[in-house]
Scaffold this active site. Structure first.
Site, PDB file in Angstrom:
ATOM      1  N   CYS A   1       0.442   6.347 -17.326  1.00 53.15           N
ATOM      2  CA  CYS A   1       0.330   7.315 -16.232  1.00 53.15           C
ATOM      3  C   CYS A   1       1.685   7.980 -15.967  1.00 53.15           C
ATOM      4  CB  CYS A   1      -0.142   6.601 -14.968  1.00 53.15           C
ATOM      5  SG  CYS A   1      -0.263   7.676 -13.517  1.00 53.15           S
TER       6      CYS A   1
ATOM      7  N   CYS B   1      -3.950  14.585 -18.547  1.00 54.41           N
ATOM      8  CA  CYS B   1      -4.630  14.265 -17.290  1.00 54.41           C
ATOM      9  C   CYS B   1      -4.966  15.578 -16.600  1.00 54.41           C
ATOM     10  CB  CYS B   1      -3.778  13.341 -16.418  1.00 54.41           C
ATOM     11  SG  CYS B   1      -2.117  13.930 -16.064  1.00 54.41           S
TER      12      CYS B   1
ATOM     13  N   CYS C   1       7.838   7.365 -27.768  1.00 54.65           N
ATOM     14  CA  CYS C   1       6.378   7.339 -27.636  1.00 54.65           C
ATOM     15  C   CYS C   1       5.713   8.055 -28.811  1.00 54.65           C
ATOM     16  CB  CYS C   1       5.949   7.984 -26.331  1.00 54.65           C
ATOM     17  SG  CYS C   1       6.327   7.011 -24.856  1.00 54.65           S
TER      18      CYS C   1
ATOM     19  N   CYS D   1       5.519   5.807 -31.728  1.00 56.32           N
ATOM     20  CA  CYS D   1       5.010   4.448 -31.468  1.00 56.32           C
ATOM     21  C   CYS D   1       3.662   4.228 -32.158  1.00 56.32           C
ATOM     22  CB  CYS D   1       4.861   4.243 -29.967  1.00 56.32           C
ATOM     23  SG  CYS D   1       4.263   2.602 -29.511  1.00 56.32           S
TER      24      CYS D   1
ATOM     25  N   CYS E   1       0.823  -1.212   0.000  1.00 54.72           N
ATOM     26  CA  CYS E   1       0.000   0.000   0.000  1.00 54.72           C
ATOM     27  C   CYS E   1       0.856   1.260   0.000  1.00 54.72           C
ATOM     28  CB  CYS E   1      -0.942   0.019   1.197  1.00 54.72           C
ATOM     29  SG  CYS E   1      -2.053   1.450   1.182  1.00 54.72           S
TER      30      CYS E   1
ATOM     31  N   ASP F   1      -4.480  11.400  -6.995  1.00 55.24           N
ATOM     32  CA  ASP F   1      -4.352  10.449  -5.898  1.00 55.24           C
ATOM     33  C   ASP F   1      -2.905   9.987  -5.723  1.00 55.24           C
ATOM     34  OD1 ASP F   1      -5.384   8.661  -3.874  1.00 55.24           O
ATOM     35  OD2 ASP F   1      -5.140   7.032  -5.303  1.00 55.24           O
TER      36      ASP F   1
ATOM     37  N   CYS G   1      -7.906   7.809 -17.103  1.00 53.07           N
ATOM     38  CA  CYS G   1      -6.931   8.896 -17.204  1.00 53.07           C
ATOM     39  C   CYS G   1      -5.546   8.408 -17.616  1.00 53.07           C
ATOM     40  CB  CYS G   1      -6.861   9.669 -15.895  1.00 53.07           C
ATOM     41  SG  CYS G   1      -6.442   8.668 -14.447  1.00 53.07           S
TER      42      CYS G   1
ATOM     43  N   SER H   1     -11.857  -4.750  -3.205  1.00 53.09           N
ATOM     44  CA  SER H   1     -10.463  -5.031  -3.523  1.00 53.09           C
ATOM     45  C   SER H   1     -10.126  -6.475  -3.157  1.00 53.09           C
ATOM     46  CB  SER H   1      -9.539  -4.079  -2.753  1.00 53.09           C
ATOM     47  OG  SER H   1      -9.784  -2.737  -3.117  1.00 53.09           O
TER      48      SER H   1
END
Length: 412
Positions: free
Chosen positions: A357, A287, A344, A347, A26, A303, A281, A126
């Site tokens: 992300c 984002c 990228c 790509c 976590c 988050d 996202c 979860s």
């Protein structure tokens, strides 16, 4: 009343980073160290009312979706969520209000499930797979396994007809057993499956300076962006392992479960193939429209970016719409697109991936350029492997036929 220029999302933490479990992997439990003056992490009535009023007013669309997470949101208590419903009715002004509730499931009981059903909450549970895989990392504060308590919570949801889906953290252990994990989730009745790749780096100097054991994500707002070596924790999934995991499940799903089971990444990828807007996202071009609200009213850019430098303000004294539309948030979101490395940009699956992300962009390209996703190899593997079937399903959709027809085509 001030409304935001575009819809946005807030992940709300009514009990802050507190949790009754102590999962090895976590990343959020240690965030208690960011609030040293707080003896209680439960959101106050004052913060709750300011947030609900401001969030509803700030949304530019008739539908307003609340997401309650943590930590563990059940620690806030049922009485807290009864206040949530009352305040949503008070300030809803004819809006369509929805609530999503992400929980580890261990504290659910008949009273909780009755409330969640009656108020129409969508519950996310979860669970990381069958017992031997789930209990590898998901333990309680005494180090005891939690699988049986989670399954009991799922059975209570079924008993009370609570709508639920599952969230599975893909880590180094369960990633080695993709079909076992997928079969298990199907067997417990999950028809909407979300897989989250576990990628955490060991602490750097910035994290150590504020007492955190895991590293800051790469900085997207300053000159020091993306200069870290990929020193991941022992439980982080390996890139090739992650790609294999998704490909093996996709091959099973595309021949048996299209239209019956919804796997988030498969749905998002098909959406990219047909040119649909939206999606999650992490695979969007930019984002910055998915924030996180802590128990004390502090609003953060994301988050995964709940650190002092990404604090936008507090709902008690600042407009949520203004914070969502702030120049900081615009820059934060735009950096995802503007800082893509050349590899990228060139790509062939960029349209589906968009570089992943920003939290994961601490690796280097084959030419030594920083800013590549640690999971690049795995995502490239999945997006190229699924491409033929995705193309077929997209063609079916454009011809007003069901993408599920691919199952009979595969059998033929």
């Amino acid at each position: 009343m001030q409304r935001a220029k575009a819809p946005f999302h807030v992940m709300t933490k009514p009990a802050g980073p507190l949790c009754n479990l102590d999962c090895s992997y976590c990343f959020y439990l240690e965030k208690t160290k960011l609030f040293p003056k707080h003896h209680s992490f439960k959101m106050t009535d004052e913060v709750l009312e300011a947030y609900i009023k401001g969030y509803i007013e700030a949304q530019p669309s008739p539908q307003v979706s609340f997401a309650w997470q943590g930590g563990e949101p059940t620690l806030a208590g049922i009485s807290f969520f009864r206040k949530v419903i009352d305040l949503q009715k008070k300030y809803g002004a004819g809006r369509q209000i929805e609530n999503a509730f992400q929980t580890n499931g261990t504290l659910l009981n008949d009273e909780w499930c009755t409330f969640l059903r009656d108020e129409g909450f969508l519950v996310g549970i979860s669970i990381d797979g069958p017992e031997h895989l789930h209990d590898a990392y998901r333990v309680d504060r005494k180090g005891a396994p939690t699988y049986r308590k989670v399954v009991r919570g799922i059975e209570l949801c079924k008993k009370h007809r609570v709508e639920f889906n599952t969230l599975t953290v893909v880590n180094r252990k369960n990633a080695a057993h993709p079909l076992e994990v997928y079969r298990f989730l199907r067997e417990i009745g999950s028809t909407f499956i979300q897989f989250i790749p576990l990628v955490e780096r060991k602490a750097d100097d910035a994290s150590n300076s504020i007492g955190l054991g895991l590293s800051h994500p790469p900085d997207l707002t300053g000159a020091a962006a993306m200069t870290f070596e990929p020193e991941v924790t022992d439980w982080s999934v390996l890139p090739k392992q992650f790609g294999d995991f998704y490909c093996k499940i996709f091959d099973r799903w595309v021949t048996r479960d299209v239209g019956k089971v919804y796997v988030q990444l498969f749905d998002v990828t098909l959406g990219k193939w047909v040119g649909a807007p939206g999606g999650v996202c992490m695979h969007s071009e930019t984002c910055g429209r998915a924030m996180a609200l802590e128990h004390n009213g502090d609003l953060y850019a994301c988050d995964h970016y709940v650190y002092p430098r990404y604090r936008l303000g507090n709902v008690l004294n600042e407009s949520i719409a203004e914070m969502a539309d702030s120049e900081f948030m615009r820059d934060f979101g735009e950096q995802k697109r503007s800082r893509l490395p050349k590899q990228c940009l060139e790509c062939k699956v960029r349209f589906a991936c968009n570089g992943d992300c920003p939290k994961h962009r601490f690796a280097y390209t084959k030419d030594g350029e920083p800013g590549l996703s640690y999971l690049c190899e795995g995502f490239y593997q999945f997006f190229t492997h699924s491409a033929p079937a995705m193309r077929t399903m997209a063609d079916l959709y454009r011809n007003r036929r069901s993408p599920a027809e691919i199952m009979s085509m595969k059998k033929g």
